[in-house]
Design a protein around this motif. Structure first.
Motif, PDB file in Angstrom:
ATOM      1  N   ARG A 177      -6.479  -0.517  10.484  1.00 56.62           N
ATOM      2  CA  ARG A 177      -7.798  -1.181  10.276  1.00 56.62           C
ATOM      3  C   ARG A 177      -8.878  -0.619   9.208  1.00 56.62           C
ATOM      4  O   ARG A 177      -9.496  -1.450   8.425  1.00 56.62           O
ATOM      5  N   ARG A 178      -8.918   0.639   9.002  1.00 55.24           N
ATOM      6  CA  ARG A 178      -9.769   1.259   8.130  1.00 55.24           C
ATOM      7  C   ARG A 178      -9.101   1.661   6.549  1.00 55.24           C
ATOM      8  O   ARG A 178      -9.780   1.701   5.475  1.00 55.24           O
ATOM      9  N   ILE A 179      -7.755   1.770   6.536  1.00 52.76           N
ATOM     10  CA  ILE A 179      -7.300   2.141   5.225  1.00 52.76           C
ATOM     11  C   ILE A 179      -6.106   1.327   4.656  1.00 52.76           C
ATOM     12  O   ILE A 179      -6.277   0.722   3.867  1.00 52.76           O
ATOM     13  N   ILE A 180      -5.167   0.724   5.535  1.00 55.58           N
ATOM     14  CA  ILE A 180      -4.104  -0.053   4.816  1.00 55.58           C
ATOM     15  C   ILE A 180      -4.621  -1.461   4.849  1.00 55.58           C
ATOM     16  O   ILE A 180      -4.595  -2.028   3.757  1.00 55.58           O
ATOM     17  N   VAL A 206       1.126  -1.161   0.129  1.00 55.76           N
ATOM     18  CA  VAL A 206      -0.102  -0.084  -0.011  1.00 55.76           C
ATOM     19  C   VAL A 206       0.914   1.162   0.170  1.00 55.76           C
ATOM     20  O   VAL A 206       1.944   1.229   0.930  1.00 55.76           O
ATOM     21  N   ASP A 207       0.368   2.277  -0.917  1.00 58.02           N
ATOM     22  CA  ASP A 207       1.288   3.391  -0.887  1.00 58.02           C
ATOM     23  C   ASP A 207       1.563   4.255   0.574  1.00 58.02           C
ATOM     24  O   ASP A 207       0.689   4.196   1.110  1.00 58.02           O
ATOM     25  N   GLU A 208       2.795   4.587   0.576  1.00 54.63           N
ATOM     26  CA  GLU A 208       2.826   5.279   2.065  1.00 54.63           C
ATOM     27  C   GLU A 208       2.188   6.651   1.968  1.00 54.63           C
ATOM     28  O   GLU A 208       1.568   7.266   3.180  1.00 54.63           O
ATOM     29  N   GLY A 209       1.528   7.405   0.884  1.00 55.53           N
ATOM     30  CA  GLY A 209       0.580   8.437   0.822  1.00 55.53           C
ATOM     31  C   GLY A 209      -0.631   8.217   1.477  1.00 55.53           C
ATOM     32  O   GLY A 209      -1.152   9.177   2.032  1.00 55.53           O
ATOM     33  N   GLN A 210      -1.080   6.884   1.501  1.00 54.31           N
ATOM     34  CA  GLN A 210      -2.492   6.493   2.033  1.00 54.31           C
ATOM     35  C   GLN A 210      -2.079   6.676   3.491  1.00 54.31           C
ATOM     36  O   GLN A 210      -3.046   7.233   4.309  1.00 54.31           O
ATOM     37  N   THR A 211      -1.262   6.415   4.266  1.00 51.17           N
ATOM     38  CA  THR A 211      -0.930   6.589   5.504  1.00 51.17           C
ATOM     39  C   THR A 211      -0.777   7.992   5.944  1.00 51.17           C
ATOM     40  O   THR A 211      -1.416   8.486   7.203  1.00 51.17           O
ATOM     41  N   GLU A 212      -0.012   8.854   5.216  1.00 48.34           N
ATOM     42  CA  GLU A 212       0.185  10.035   5.580  1.00 48.34           C
ATOM     43  C   GLU A 212      -1.023  11.058   5.294  1.00 48.34           C
ATOM     44  O   GLU A 212      -1.488  11.708   6.291  1.00 48.34           O
ATOM     45  N   ALA A 213      -1.841  10.373   4.326  1.00 46.18           N
ATOM     46  CA  ALA A 213      -3.322  11.341   4.312  1.00 46.18           C
ATOM     47  C   ALA A 213      -4.121  10.907   5.526  1.00 46.18           C
ATOM     48  O   ALA A 213      -4.856  11.728   5.942  1.00 46.18           O
ATOM     49  N   ALA A 214      -4.019   9.825   5.846  1.00 50.33           N
ATOM     50  CA  ALA A 214      -5.046   9.451   6.967  1.00 50.33           C
ATOM     51  C   ALA A 214      -4.520  10.002   8.376  1.00 50.33           C
ATOM     52  O   ALA A 214      -5.310  10.630   9.108  1.00 50.33           O
ATOM     53  N   HIS A 215      -2.800  10.086   8.506  1.00 48.15           N
ATOM     54  CA  HIS A 215      -2.602  10.651   9.538  1.00 48.15           C
ATOM     55  C   HIS A 215      -2.875  12.321   9.753  1.00 48.15           C
ATOM     56  O   HIS A 215      -3.202  13.011  10.512  1.00 48.15           O
ATOM     57  N   ALA A 216      -2.818  12.776   8.424  1.00 47.90           N
ATOM     58  CA  ALA A 216      -3.238  14.428   8.295  1.00 47.90           C
ATOM     59  C   ALA A 216      -4.538  14.400   8.766  1.00 47.90           C
ATOM     60  O   ALA A 216      -4.972  15.669   9.164  1.00 47.90           O
ATOM     61  N   LEU A 217      -5.369  13.623   8.391  1.00 43.78           N
ATOM     62  CA  LEU A 217      -7.024  13.733   8.851  1.00 43.78           C
ATOM     63  C   LEU A 217      -7.097  13.369  10.187  1.00 43.78           C
ATOM     64  O   LEU A 217      -8.246  13.471  10.799  1.00 43.78           O
ATOM     65  N   GLY A 218      -5.988  13.134  11.061  1.00 42.46           N
ATOM     66  CA  GLY A 218      -6.126  13.027  12.398  1.00 42.46           C
ATOM     67  C   GLY A 218      -6.592  11.609  12.885  1.00 42.46           C
ATOM     68  O   GLY A 218      -6.888  11.239  14.233  1.00 42.46           O
ATOM     69  N   MET A 219      -6.477  10.447  11.885  1.00 45.73           N
ATOM     70  CA  MET A 219      -6.593   9.289  12.516  1.00 45.73           C
ATOM     71  C   MET A 219      -5.619   8.688  13.166  1.00 45.73           C
ATOM     72  O   MET A 219      -4.090   8.859  12.699  1.00 45.73           O
ATOM     73  N   SER A 220      -5.629   7.891  14.298  1.00 49.43           N
ATOM     74  CA  SER A 220      -4.706   7.110  14.776  1.00 49.43           C
ATOM     75  C   SER A 220      -3.980   6.082  14.062  1.00 49.43           C
ATOM     76  O   SER A 220      -4.387   5.789  12.959  1.00 49.43           O
ATOM     77  N   HIS A 221      -2.738   5.328  14.404  1.00 52.83           N
ATOM     78  CA  HIS A 221      -2.010   4.512  13.794  1.00 52.83           C
ATOM     79  C   HIS A 221      -2.856   3.314  13.595  1.00 52.83           C
ATOM     80  O   HIS A 221      -3.169   2.411  12.515  1.00 52.83           O
ATOM     81  N   GLY A 222      -3.621   2.796  14.787  1.00 56.04           N
ATOM     82  CA  GLY A 222      -4.373   1.518  14.871  1.00 56.04           C
ATOM     83  C   GLY A 222      -5.737   1.692  13.826  1.00 56.04           C
ATOM     84  O   GLY A 222      -6.013   0.989  13.038  1.00 56.04           O
ATOM     85  N   LYS A 223      -6.251   2.809  13.962  1.00 59.16           N
ATOM     86  CA  LYS A 223      -7.300   3.297  12.984  1.00 59.16           C
ATOM     87  C   LYS A 223      -7.108   3.268  11.557  1.00 59.16           C
ATOM     88  O   LYS A 223      -7.731   2.713  10.586  1.00 59.16           O
ATOM     89  N   THR A 224      -5.878   3.803  11.174  1.00 60.27           N
ATOM     90  CA  THR A 224      -5.459   3.767   9.860  1.00 60.27           C
ATOM     91  C   THR A 224      -5.076   2.233   9.146  1.00 60.27           C
ATOM     92  O   THR A 224      -5.438   2.096   8.162  1.00 60.27           O
TER      93      THR A 224
END
Length: 323
Positions: free
Chosen positions: A212-215, A192-210
């Motif tokens: 479960r819901r994104i990665i 999974v592209d790292e940009g997905q994680t960076e975008a989720a963190h920019a929206l305020g999502m925690s690492h665990g939530k990222t």
């Protein structure tokens, strides 16, 4: 008026208009090209050799002293069906342990913490580097080292009573599978592209939530195909647990073979049941892969039933389905 038409067509003024040849009729003086397909004699020879080998194998088994009637006689025997159920139960529970442990180990392996990543690396290195049969024997014979298992006020008992053949098989297969699933899950997570994680963190999502819901939902397209292969491999690997006194399909088939005087026939029966179960699991794997393929391709691959319907429909049309 004709002069204007000639100019519009690009012909010189006063020149006669060219007559277009009829469609499908070659121009005068040119012979139509005749395509001759290339003959692959090597393919014909290979097909004949394969058929000859297959016929020889079938003939050899037909001439052997094999009581083929014993296979259908015991195919639905209650002991065989019980063995099939135990095999499927052990496969499902071992894969649940393997998948859960694999996800945990993959996250630990990708952690920036050197302690957690080091523990995960050592676990994967040890369990992938030793045969699963050796691990089963180790769990089975730990009673020679530890007489009691003492978990304080929670549980205390003799090791031989605690480590039953079922628990031995479950731990041996499940913990070993976790090491392989860890690498499969890690490959899916890093795909999974790292940009997905960076975008989720920019929206305020925690690492665990990222996770479960994104990665993880996006990584499933990479994780599912090899996991399906691991499930099928686990189903066949359960035949090893007969060495630690756990009764499953192979052990029941061997016992029936010894009492009925048809040991080879019962092995063929067990092989037939393994083929049935792996075929069912393969169909399930296909539909799961098709489910997670949504959004990654323009059109989903047809299901087996859709292919059958398409073939039946094409047979009813003239010229092999040509409208």
């Amino acid at each position: 008026m004709s002069d204007e038409i000639d100019k519009a067509d690009g012909a010189p003024e006063g020149a006669p208009a060219a007559t277009a040849p009829a469609t499908g009729v070659p121009a005068a003086g040119h012979e139509a090209i005749r395509a001759v397909p290339v003959r692959h004699y090597g393919r014909y020879l290979a097909a004949l050799i394969a058929i000859a080998v297959l016929v020889s194998i079938v003939y050899a088994f037909a001439q052997g002293k094999i009581n083929w009637g014993a296979v259908p006689d015991y195919f639905f025997d209650h002991r065989i069906l019980k063995g099939v159920g135990q095999t499927m139960l052990l496969t499902v529970l071992s894969m649940l342990i393997g998948v859960a442990g694999g996800i945990l180990l993959a996250v630990m392996r990708l952690s920036p913490n050197p302690v957690t990543s080091g523990i995960a690396w050592f676990y994967i290195w040890f369990f992938r580097g030793t045969p699963v049969l050796v691990q089963l024997f180790v769990w089975f014979n730990l009673g020679l080292v530890f007489e009691y298992i003492n978990l304080g006020p929670i549980y205390k008992n003799y090791w031989s009573d605690f480590m039953t053949p079922f628990l031995t098989a479950l731990l041996g297969l499940g913990l070993n599978e976790a090491a392989y699933m860890a690498e499969i899950c890690r490959a899916g997570l890093i795909s999974v592209d790292e940009g997905q994680t960076e975008a989720a963190h920019a929206l305020g999502m925690s690492h665990g939530k990222t996770l479960r819901r994104i990665i993880i939902p996006q990584a499933m397209r990479v994780i599912v195909p090899p996991t399906g292969n691991e499930v099928i491999n686990m189903l066949k690997t359960t035949s090893l647990v007969s060495a630690v006194q756990y009764y499953e399909l192979l052990r029941y088939a061997q016992d029936i073979g010894q009492t009925s005087g048809a040991p080879v026939e019962m092995l063929f029966l067990a092989a037939a049941w393994y083929l049935v179960m792996t075929s069912v699991l393969s169909i399930g794997q296909y539909y799961i892969e098709r489910h997670y393929a949504r959004g990654s391709s323009r059109s989903l691959p047809p299901t087996p039933w859709q292919r059958v319907r398409a073939n039946l429909t094409s047979l009813g049309r003239p010229n092999g389905g040509m409208a």
